[in-house]
Scaffold this active site. Structure first.
Site, PDB file in Angstrom:
ATOM      1  N   LYS A 115       7.568   3.935  -5.306  1.00 21.58           N
ATOM      2  CA  LYS A 115       6.616   3.011  -5.909  1.00 21.58           C
ATOM      3  C   LYS A 115       6.156   3.512  -7.289  1.00 21.58           C
ATOM      4  O   LYS A 115       6.363   4.682  -7.632  1.00 21.58           O
ATOM      5  CB  LYS A 115       5.426   2.826  -4.949  1.00 21.58           C
ATOM      6  CG  LYS A 115       5.833   2.202  -3.600  1.00 21.58           C
ATOM      7  CD  LYS A 115       4.621   1.953  -2.711  1.00 21.58           C
ATOM      8  CE  LYS A 115       5.030   1.292  -1.394  1.00 21.58           C
ATOM      9  NZ  LYS A 115       3.846   0.920  -0.579  1.00 21.58           N
ATOM     10  N   TYR A 142       7.543  -8.731   0.128  1.00 27.13           N
ATOM     11  CA  TYR A 142       6.326  -8.543   0.911  1.00 27.13           C
ATOM     12  C   TYR A 142       5.820  -9.846   1.532  1.00 27.13           C
ATOM     13  O   TYR A 142       4.628  -9.957   1.850  1.00 27.13           O
ATOM     14  CB  TYR A 142       5.234  -7.908   0.047  1.00 27.13           C
ATOM     15  CG  TYR A 142       5.370  -6.403  -0.136  1.00 27.13           C
ATOM     16  CD1 TYR A 142       5.529  -5.551   0.969  1.00 27.13           C
ATOM     17  CD2 TYR A 142       5.317  -5.825  -1.395  1.00 27.13           C
ATOM     18  CE1 TYR A 142       5.638  -4.179   0.807  1.00 27.13           C
ATOM     19  CE2 TYR A 142       5.421  -4.438  -1.572  1.00 27.13           C
ATOM     20  CZ  TYR A 142       5.584  -3.621  -0.458  1.00 27.13           C
ATOM     21  OH  TYR A 142       5.682  -2.259  -0.621  1.00 27.13           O
ATOM     22  N   PHE A 154      -5.057  -7.332   1.278  1.00 29.61           N
ATOM     23  CA  PHE A 154      -4.477  -6.325   0.383  1.00 29.61           C
ATOM     24  C   PHE A 154      -3.256  -6.834  -0.380  1.00 29.61           C
ATOM     25  O   PHE A 154      -2.699  -6.120  -1.219  1.00 29.61           O
ATOM     26  CB  PHE A 154      -4.109  -5.056   1.163  1.00 29.61           C
ATOM     27  CG  PHE A 154      -3.040  -5.229   2.221  1.00 29.61           C
ATOM     28  CD1 PHE A 154      -1.690  -5.229   1.895  1.00 29.61           C
ATOM     29  CD2 PHE A 154      -3.393  -5.377   3.557  1.00 29.61           C
ATOM     30  CE1 PHE A 154      -0.713  -5.380   2.873  1.00 29.61           C
ATOM     31  CE2 PHE A 154      -2.426  -5.527   4.544  1.00 29.61           C
ATOM     32  CZ  PHE A 154      -1.075  -5.533   4.193  1.00 29.61           C
ATOM     33  N   ARG A 169      11.416   6.649   7.838  1.00 22.86           N
ATOM     34  CA  ARG A 169      10.014   6.350   8.176  1.00 22.86           C
ATOM     35  C   ARG A 169       9.289   7.625   8.642  1.00 22.86           C
ATOM     36  O   ARG A 169       8.107   7.818   8.355  1.00 22.86           O
ATOM     37  CB  ARG A 169       9.924   5.270   9.263  1.00 22.86           C
ATOM     38  CG  ARG A 169      10.492   3.909   8.869  1.00 22.86           C
ATOM     39  CD  ARG A 169       9.561   3.061   8.055  1.00 22.86           C
ATOM     40  NE  ARG A 169       8.412   2.575   8.796  1.00 22.86           N
ATOM     41  CZ  ARG A 169       7.558   1.666   8.304  1.00 22.86           C
ATOM     42  NH1 ARG A 169       7.752   1.131   7.085  1.00 22.86           N
ATOM     43  NH2 ARG A 169       6.532   1.280   9.004  1.00 22.86           N
ATOM     44  N   ARG A 220       3.936  10.928   2.320  1.00 27.89           N
ATOM     45  CA  ARG A 220       2.585  10.382   2.117  1.00 27.89           C
ATOM     46  C   ARG A 220       1.523  11.422   2.441  1.00 27.89           C
ATOM     47  O   ARG A 220       0.492  11.505   1.767  1.00 27.89           O
ATOM     48  CB  ARG A 220       2.413   9.121   2.968  1.00 27.89           C
ATOM     49  CG  ARG A 220       3.202   7.926   2.415  1.00 27.89           C
ATOM     50  CD  ARG A 220       3.304   6.789   3.419  1.00 27.89           C
ATOM     51  NE  ARG A 220       3.864   5.575   2.840  1.00 27.89           N
ATOM     52  CZ  ARG A 220       4.212   4.504   3.555  1.00 27.89           C
ATOM     53  NH1 ARG A 220       4.060   4.504   4.879  1.00 27.89           N
ATOM     54  NH2 ARG A 220       4.715   3.441   2.964  1.00 27.89           N
ATOM     55  N   ASN A 231       0.811   4.572  -1.832  1.00 30.20           N
ATOM     56  CA  ASN A 231       1.326   5.531  -0.856  1.00 30.20           C
ATOM     57  C   ASN A 231       2.775   5.934  -1.109  1.00 30.20           C
ATOM     58  O   ASN A 231       3.506   6.294  -0.188  1.00 30.20           O
ATOM     59  CB  ASN A 231       1.104   4.996   0.569  1.00 30.20           C
ATOM     60  CG  ASN A 231       1.818   3.667   0.787  1.00 30.20           C
ATOM     61  OD1 ASN A 231       2.509   3.177  -0.096  1.00 30.20           O
ATOM     62  ND2 ASN A 231       1.675   3.095   1.970  1.00 30.20           N
ATOM     63  N   HIS A 238       8.227   3.004  -0.104  1.00 27.61           N
ATOM     64  CA  HIS A 238       8.496   1.947   0.885  1.00 27.61           C
ATOM     65  C   HIS A 238       9.775   2.333   1.611  1.00 27.61           C
ATOM     66  O   HIS A 238      10.714   2.824   0.990  1.00 27.61           O
ATOM     67  CB  HIS A 238       8.709   0.586   0.206  1.00 27.61           C
ATOM     68  CG  HIS A 238       9.324  -0.414   1.142  1.00 27.61           C
ATOM     69  ND1 HIS A 238       8.557  -1.148   2.026  1.00 27.61           N
ATOM     70  CD2 HIS A 238      10.624  -0.747   1.386  1.00 27.61           C
ATOM     71  CE1 HIS A 238       9.377  -1.910   2.759  1.00 27.61           C
ATOM     72  NE2 HIS A 238      10.618  -1.688   2.385  1.00 27.61           N
ATOM     73  N   GLU A 256      16.172  -6.647   3.039  1.00 30.22           N
ATOM     74  CA  GLU A 256      15.679  -5.979   1.834  1.00 30.22           C
ATOM     75  C   GLU A 256      16.828  -5.456   0.966  1.00 30.22           C
ATOM     76  O   GLU A 256      16.758  -5.506  -0.262  1.00 30.22           O
ATOM     77  CB  GLU A 256      14.734  -4.837   2.231  1.00 30.22           C
ATOM     78  CG  GLU A 256      13.439  -5.355   2.870  1.00 30.22           C
ATOM     79  CD  GLU A 256      12.582  -4.261   3.489  1.00 30.22           C
ATOM     80  OE1 GLU A 256      12.965  -3.060   3.437  1.00 30.22           O
ATOM     81  OE2 GLU A 256      11.506  -4.592   4.040  1.00 30.22           O
TER      82      GLU A 256
HETATM   83  P1  IDP Z   1       4.384   0.317   5.366  1.00 33.49           P
HETATM   84  O1  IDP Z   1       4.706   0.444   3.890  1.00 33.49           O
HETATM   85  O2  IDP Z   1       3.939   1.623   5.946  1.00 33.49           O
HETATM   86  O3  IDP Z   1       5.473  -0.359   6.153  1.00 33.49           O
HETATM   87  P2  IDP Z   1       2.901  -2.194   5.577  1.00 33.49           P
HETATM   88  O4  IDP Z   1       1.899  -2.474   6.649  1.00 33.49           O
HETATM   89  O5  IDP Z   1       4.227  -2.888   5.654  1.00 33.49           O
HETATM   90  O6  IDP Z   1       3.073  -0.606   5.478  1.00 33.49           O
HETATM   91  O7  IDP Z   1       2.183  -2.561   4.202  1.00 33.49           O
HETATM   92  C1  IDP Z   1       2.939  -2.637   3.006  1.00 33.49           C
HETATM   93  C2  IDP Z   1       2.203  -1.885   1.926  1.00 33.49           C
HETATM   94  O8  IDP Z   1       0.968  -2.561   1.647  1.00 33.49           O
HETATM   95  C3  IDP Z   1       1.769  -0.459   2.286  1.00 33.49           C
HETATM   96  O9  IDP Z   1       2.794   0.483   2.103  1.00 33.49           O
HETATM   97  C4  IDP Z   1       0.606  -0.243   1.328  1.00 33.49           C
HETATM   98  O10 IDP Z   1       1.080   0.038   0.016  1.00 33.49           O
HETATM   99  C5  IDP Z   1      -0.037  -1.618   1.319  1.00 33.49           C
HETATM  100  N1  IDP Z   1      -1.103  -1.742   2.333  1.00 33.49           N
HETATM  101  C6  IDP Z   1      -0.972  -1.942   3.671  1.00 33.49           C
HETATM  102  N2  IDP Z   1      -2.160  -2.009   4.297  1.00 33.49           N
HETATM  103  C7  IDP Z   1      -3.088  -1.869   3.314  1.00 33.49           C
HETATM  104  C8  IDP Z   1      -4.524  -1.846   3.326  1.00 33.49           C
HETATM  105  O11 IDP Z   1      -5.177  -1.965   4.353  1.00 33.49           O
HETATM  106  N3  IDP Z   1      -5.130  -1.659   2.113  1.00 33.49           N
HETATM  107  C9  IDP Z   1      -4.427  -1.518   0.945  1.00 33.49           C
HETATM  108  N4  IDP Z   1      -3.084  -1.537   0.914  1.00 33.49           N
HETATM  109  C10 IDP Z   1      -2.417  -1.706   2.070  1.00 33.49           C
HETATM  110 MG    MG Z   2       6.187  -2.357   5.963  1.00 32.11          MG
END
Ligand code: IDP
Ligand code: MG
Length: 137
Positions: free
Chosen positions: A10, A51, A59, A87, A104, A114, A117, A128
């Site tokens: 990212k 997304y 978010f 993961r 992370r 974070n 992805h 994807e």
């Molecule tokens: P992942 O990347 O661990 O699969 P997802 O739930 O798919 O997580 O969410 C996609 C991305 O959205 C996350 O990597 C993070 O950057 C952002 N994100 C997810 N939940 C939150 C939140 O509660 N607050 C802010 N950003 C969030």
């Molecule tokens: Mg995800």
């Protein structure tokens, strides 16, 4: 079980100079290989598709803004159980809850920023990879 997964570094990871560090962790895993790699910017259209499952969540808008705020690195990683494995390397979404030793956990504090992805299932990986590397066979 050979698989392919999509990994994105990212904009925060690129800005902080962590490309080599993160790619190194993937390369260090035995038997996996990076089979496609590109540095690029992401437009809103691509991000909406990538997304889409999160559209409407609180978010979502800041996430899309953040993901289009600078260059990212996209790559395809191939190998045995690589979807689950990347993961595991990445750690859970919230970097504060992520164990030290994970990407992370070692480098992040902010949920949105974070660093990486990684596809979460076979279906997501296929979808994807097609989105980011449409020419890949
Ligand atoms: P992942 O990347 O661990 O699969 P997802 O739930 O798919 O997580 O969410 C996609 C991305 O959205 C996350 O990597 C993070 O950057 C952002 N994100 C997810 N939940 C939150 C939140 O509660 N607050 C802010 N950003 C969030
Ligand atoms: Mg995800």
């Amino acid at each position: 079980m050979t698989q392919r997964t999509l990994v994105l570094l990212k904009p925060d990871a690129v800005r902080r100079g962590l490309i080599g560090e993160i790619i190194g962790r993937i390369e260090n895993k035995a038997q996996w290989s990076i089979t496609a790699l590109e540095m690029r910017g992401l437009d809103l259209g691509l991000l909406e598709q990538h997304y889409g499952e999160h559209a409407g969540k609180p978010f979502y808008e800041p996430l899309v803004q953040f993901m289009s705020s600078g260059p990212i690195v996209s790559m395809v990683v191939e190998g045995d159980r690589v979807i689950e494995g990347v993961r595991t390397l990445t750690g859970p979404t919230d970097p504060i809850a992520a164990a030290p030793g994970s990407i992370r956990g070692d480098f992040g504090t902010i949920v949105r920023e974070n660093l990486v992805h990684a596809s979460d299932s076979e279906e997501s990986a296929q979808r994807e990879i097609k989105l980011f590397f449409p020419g890949l066979v």
